[in-house]
Design a protein around this motif. Structure first.
Motif, PDB file in Angstrom:
ATOM      1  N   PHE A  68       0.871  -1.211   0.082  1.00 50.55           N
ATOM      2  CA  PHE A  68      -0.057   0.055  -0.064  1.00 50.55           C
ATOM      3  C   PHE A  68       0.907   1.259   0.027  1.00 50.55           C
ATOM      4  N   VAL A  69       1.918   1.350   0.574  1.00 49.30           N
ATOM      5  CA  VAL A  69       2.693   2.237   0.782  1.00 49.30           C
ATOM      6  C   VAL A  69       3.669   2.495  -0.437  1.00 49.30           C
ATOM      7  N   SER A 147      -6.904  -5.203  -4.580  1.00 49.51           N
ATOM      8  CA  SER A 147      -7.994  -4.503  -4.071  1.00 49.51           C
ATOM      9  C   SER A 147      -7.736  -3.014  -3.486  1.00 49.51           C
ATOM     10  N   ALA A 148      -6.261  -2.907  -3.166  1.00 48.72           N
ATOM     11  CA  ALA A 148      -5.581  -1.691  -2.824  1.00 48.72           C
ATOM     12  C   ALA A 148      -6.061  -0.553  -3.719  1.00 48.72           C
ATOM     13  N   ALA A 151      -8.261   2.552  -3.384  1.00 46.29           N
ATOM     14  CA  ALA A 151      -7.731   3.806  -2.775  1.00 46.29           C
ATOM     15  C   ALA A 151      -7.349   4.952  -3.571  1.00 46.29           C
ATOM     16  N   ILE A 158     -13.636  -4.520  -5.595  1.00 45.37           N
ATOM     17  CA  ILE A 158     -13.985  -3.922  -4.342  1.00 45.37           C
ATOM     18  C   ILE A 158     -14.406  -2.517  -4.523  1.00 45.37           C
TER      19      ILE A 158
ATOM     20  N   ILE B 435      -8.379  -7.584   2.060  1.00 48.98           N
ATOM     21  CA  ILE B 435      -8.085  -6.986   3.287  1.00 48.98           C
ATOM     22  C   ILE B 435      -8.868  -5.452   3.214  1.00 48.98           C
ATOM     23  N   VAL B 436      -9.142  -4.898   2.089  1.00 45.01           N
ATOM     24  CA  VAL B 436      -9.606  -3.528   2.008  1.00 45.01           C
ATOM     25  C   VAL B 436     -11.313  -3.968   2.341  1.00 45.01           C
ATOM     26  N   PRO B 517      -0.480  -0.085   6.886  1.00 40.98           N
ATOM     27  CA  PRO B 517      -0.787   1.189   6.221  1.00 40.98           C
ATOM     28  C   PRO B 517      -2.099   1.395   5.494  1.00 40.98           C
ATOM     29  N   ILE B 518      -2.640   0.105   5.327  1.00 34.74           N
ATOM     30  CA  ILE B 518      -4.035  -0.049   4.618  1.00 34.74           C
ATOM     31  C   ILE B 518      -4.925   0.618   5.420  1.00 34.74           C
ATOM     32  N   SER B 520      -5.363   3.460   6.728  1.00 31.21           N
ATOM     33  CA  SER B 520      -5.512   4.830   6.497  1.00 31.21           C
ATOM     34  C   SER B 520      -6.965   4.894   5.544  1.00 31.21           C
ATOM     35  N   PHE B 521      -7.102   3.640   4.750  1.00 31.35           N
ATOM     36  CA  PHE B 521      -8.215   3.635   3.805  1.00 31.35           C
ATOM     37  C   PHE B 521      -9.473   4.058   4.725  1.00 31.35           C
ATOM     38  N   LEU B 528       0.727   7.340   6.965  1.00 28.44           N
ATOM     39  CA  LEU B 528       0.450   7.598   5.719  1.00 28.44           C
ATOM     40  C   LEU B 528      -0.712   8.717   5.558  1.00 28.44           C
TER      41      LEU B 528
END
Lengths: 214, 577
Positions: A68-69, A147-148, A151, A158, B435-436, B517-518, B520-521, B528
């Motif tokens: 994600f980062v 699915s990230a 964002a 998703i 995970i989201v 960090p996820i 933060s979503f 983040l």
């Protein structure tokens, strides 16, 4: 519940399936790049000397980098007007997510590749072929991780579910929709894992026989 | 009383640039009609209003008469005020944007927009031609300082930071605000409705921090131009951007039928600006002109022609028609004029040292290092909080993963059907959920049960990360218990299973740390989120996100090392057993 049914009766499923295609597309891109990079790293790790030490450090860093980062880093660090060898190098959302998965993918392929190459050198071919189910498992993990992209506005599975959820007023309806999302994601994922387990069991049996006869 | 009004330029035909007004229907006839109305209004207000010496009209006439009296004698003198130079050259150079729909656009020689017509009206008031000079956000203030333009009318927000760089004309000629746009049917009416919703914004927008503080999730885009398309293709349910940006889109019938401006916030007054040096008389003249335009409704008329929002202009007309403000001292009255937006950020006590360090790095390596998180007090505070909450989140996620590993592992390894199958079903569901989605579900449930707070969001994130990873590790523990049973082991089964599954437990603990960090979503205030907020009001995105990457990679490596130690202990225990 009526609201949910009305929403779902529209074009939710085609949109969701189109979104899942994007998940698979992202995972496929990440895997292809990861295979190229990971096999190079695996070869470097087995070459000995300074190359091994450097490669091990690189693989450790790639393994530790959170996807994600990395995604946000790529999104913000690469200018929109960037060029590579004179050609425009602006990353699309899909490519940004795919590239953010490459450190994981390459590190995984490198680890699995080293094991596989060692087995090949030892003459245990069947054990070396376990590389393929392992890589396929990584592919399914990346399908989930892609699915990230929700964002940063990538329209994957998703994202479609979350957009639909925002249209719903009822708390219960939202939870039902999320449960539906888990089922829809779970079917291909669990099927994929089951196939891999079957494949691994068969190869595992062959490997034991091969090692016994060696 | 003398009413100073927009008037036709005395010499020659209209120049092409000025014809843009005519093309919009604002002909010389219209100006004359307005002049007549203004004259009547002026005479009427003279009868009931302040005495002649106190009116802005009289003050402007007197100022212009005084300046004109110096022409042409002062035209060759150095360091005369720009007002004299403008009158000498019979033209005013106005910095204006080339493409800002409804406000200033250019097609060939033809310019259109609210700001274009305001500039032309000012030219008429001064009795001079208008020469337009193209400016953008980066050049509008430097061009004033370099004496390449006399006046900037270029969608420029008036804030305390810019106050030191240019002399802003007050009253302000427009005011924008960040507006939240979404589908008409979506029930969002205020900030509190944004909690848990995703709002599409542009990176660097000053109002992002306020949205985040209300619990909104931000989806970041580089350019505002993509937001309407992302609304249409449903990538964004809501988008927040300057209302002047969306104004053009709301003139489109289809867009207007589908979307609605839900509410506005973070208002910024727009100011015309002149150079700080050598423009005192020009600034005073423009202050008075702006005051008169507001009072007489000229800004409203021009705004209506270009379909911009008129709320602020109508409000200002009310203000400048009051006896208290309709005086020659009105523009100096704090009750009449708006203050600039206060954007001044308090520097940290070590900001100077940070700047020196940045310069030292650049001199030594050529790398343009920018550390905005260390330079201002709000950014430093956000950064510290971000690091703190990240560490809390990582610690919590590790503890929760371990706890769920033990509980679910024990349940899945149990011989009791009622314990084993619910745990297996839960594990299967968690494994099937990206995970989201797991995080969003946890946040939705948390918001349904508790009031929105930092603790709630952190708790939801920790629970989701712990469950997702603990389920997988727990499955490994359960499988280890069954395999040990198959081998005929019965005593100390659970402890032995933990030893056997140590590799998987460690792998999922590392995974939990990597996944933090996820959070933060769903609005968890970790690093983040904090750095995204910092970049919304400062520069240095590349350095900022590089620091973020280094921070998390380093933390995960520490976790990997600690977990390696844990695994060693477990393996030693297993060997001893």
């Amino acid at each position: 519940m009526n609201e949910l049914m009305q929403l779902l009766s529209n074009d939710f499923l085609p949109k969701f399936l189109a979104g899942m295609v994007v998940n698979f597309e992202i995972a496929a891109i990440a895997l292809v790049i990861g295979l190229a990079l990971g096999l190079l790293l695996a070869a470097g790790r087995l070459s000995g000397g300074v190359a091994t030490a450097v490669t091990v450090s690189i693989i450790s860093l790639m393994r530790a980098a959170p996807t994600f980062v990395v995604m946000f880093f790529l999104l913000n660090a690469i200018p929109r007007d960037a060029t590579l060898f004179g050609a425009p190098f602006a990353l699309s959302g899909v490519m940004t997510v795919a590239l953010s998965l490459v450190p994981y993918s390459a590190a995984y392929v490198a680890d699995a590749g080293v094991d596989s190459l060692r087995h090949l050198r030892a003459g245990t071919t069947h054990a070396a072929f376990l590389f393929f189910p392992n890589v396929t498992r990584a592919f399914f993990v990346m399908v989930m991780s892609s699915s990230a992209g929700a964002a940063i506005g990538v329209t994957e599975g998703i994202t479609v579910i979350l957009r639909q959820a925002e249209q719903l007023q009822s708390f219960d309806d939202r939870l039902v929709l999320f449960a539906l999302g888990i089922v829809l994601f779970g079917i291909p994922l669990q099927a994929g894992f089951m196939l891999m387990s079957l494949f691994q069991r068969r190869f595992g049996r062959s490997t034991v026989e091969e090692e016994a006869s060696a | 009383m003398i009413a100073v009004i927009p008037r036709a330029k005395p010499e020659g035909p209209l120049r092409p640039r000025e014809r843009s007004v005519a093309a919009l229907g604002m002909t010389g006839l219209l100006f004359r009609a307005m002049a007549l109305i203004a004259l009547v209004v002026g005479l009427a207000s003279f009868a009931v209003g302040p005495s002649r010496a106190e009116t802005p009209d009289a003050a402007l006439a007197e100022l212009l008469a005084h300046a004109r009296a110096k022409v042409p004698a002062a035209c060759t003198q150095a360091n005369v005020d720009r007002l004299i130079k403008i009158l000498c050259g019979k033209k005013i150079r106005v910095g204006i944007r080339d493409y800002y729909p409804l406000f200033a656009t250019r097609a060939g020689d033809k310019r259109e927009g609210y700001e274009v017509d305001v500039a032309l009206a000012i030219g008429r008031m001064l009795g001079v031609d208008v020469d337009f000079v193209r400016v953008n956000a980066a050049t509008r203030i430097p061009l004033l300082a370099e004496d390449r333009i006399d006046l900037a009318i270029a969608t420029m927000g008036h804030n305390t930071q810019r106050d030191g760089q240019a002399r802003f004309i007050r009253p302000h000629y427009y005011r924008s605000e960040t507006t939240v746009v979404g589908p008409r049917e979506l029930p969002v009416v205020s900030m509190i409705d944004l909690a848990g919703r995703t709002v599409c914004v542009t990176v660097g927008n000053g109002s992002n921090a306020e949205l985040v503080s209300q619990g909104a999730r931000l989806m970041l885009f580089d350019e505002a131009g993509v937001l309407p398309d992302r609304l249409k293709d449903q990538t964004c349910t809501l988008a927040a951007q300057d209302d002047s940006f969306f104004a053009k889109y709301f003139t489109d019938a289809d867009f207007n039928a589908r979307y609605f401006q839900k509410f506005g916030f973070a208002q910024v007054p727009w100011g015309m600006a002149v150079a700080r040096q050598g423009s005192a008389a020009l600034a005073r003249a423009l202050d008075l002109i702006s005051q008169i335009f507001h009072r007489d409704g000229l800004f409203i008329d021009i705004g209506r022609l270009h379909s911009i929002r008129l709320g602020f202009l109508r409000q200002q007309q009310e203000v400048w028609r009051t006896p208290e403000c309709n005086t020659d001292a009105g523009t100096a009255n704090p009750k009449c004029v708006l203050p600039p937006l206060n954007t001044a950020l308090q520097p940290t006590s070590f900001a100077a040292g940070v700047t020196t360090f940045e310069q030292w790095v650049e001199d030594g390596t050529g790398i343009d290092l920018t550390l905005p998180m260390l330079k201002t007090a709000p950014a430093w505070s956000l950064f510290r909080d971000g690091v703190f909450y990240s560490l809390v989140l990582i610690t919590g996620a590790l503890a929760a993963t371990l706890a769920f590993t033990l509980v679910l592992g024990w349940a899945m390894g149990s011989r009791t059907f009622l314990l084993r199958w619910p745990a297996r079903l839960l594990t299967m569901a968690l494994q099937s959920s990206p995970i989201v989605l797991t995080l969003v579900i946890a946040a939705t449930i948390a918001h349904g049960l508790f009031a929105l707070s930092t603790e709630t969001v952190l708790g939801a994130a920790i629970a989701a990360l712990g469950l997702a990873n603990g389920a997988n590790a727990g499955q490994a523990v359960g499988e280890a218990m069954w395999s040990l049973r198959a081998e005929g082991v019965h005593g100390g089964l659970f402890g032995r299973a933990l030893n056997r599954a140590s590799t998987q437990i460690v792998a999922f603990l590392v995974n939990a740390a990597k996944g933090t960090p996820i959070a933060s979503f769903i609005g968890a205030p970790e690093l983040l989120s904090s750095l995204t907020d910092i970049t919304s009001f400062s520069s240095g995105r590349i350095t900022t996100y590089s620091i973020l990457l280094i921070f998390y990679t380093a933390v995960v490596m520490v976790v990997v090392w600690l977990c390696g130690r844990l695994r060693l202990v477990l393996e030693q225990r297993q060997a001893a057993a």
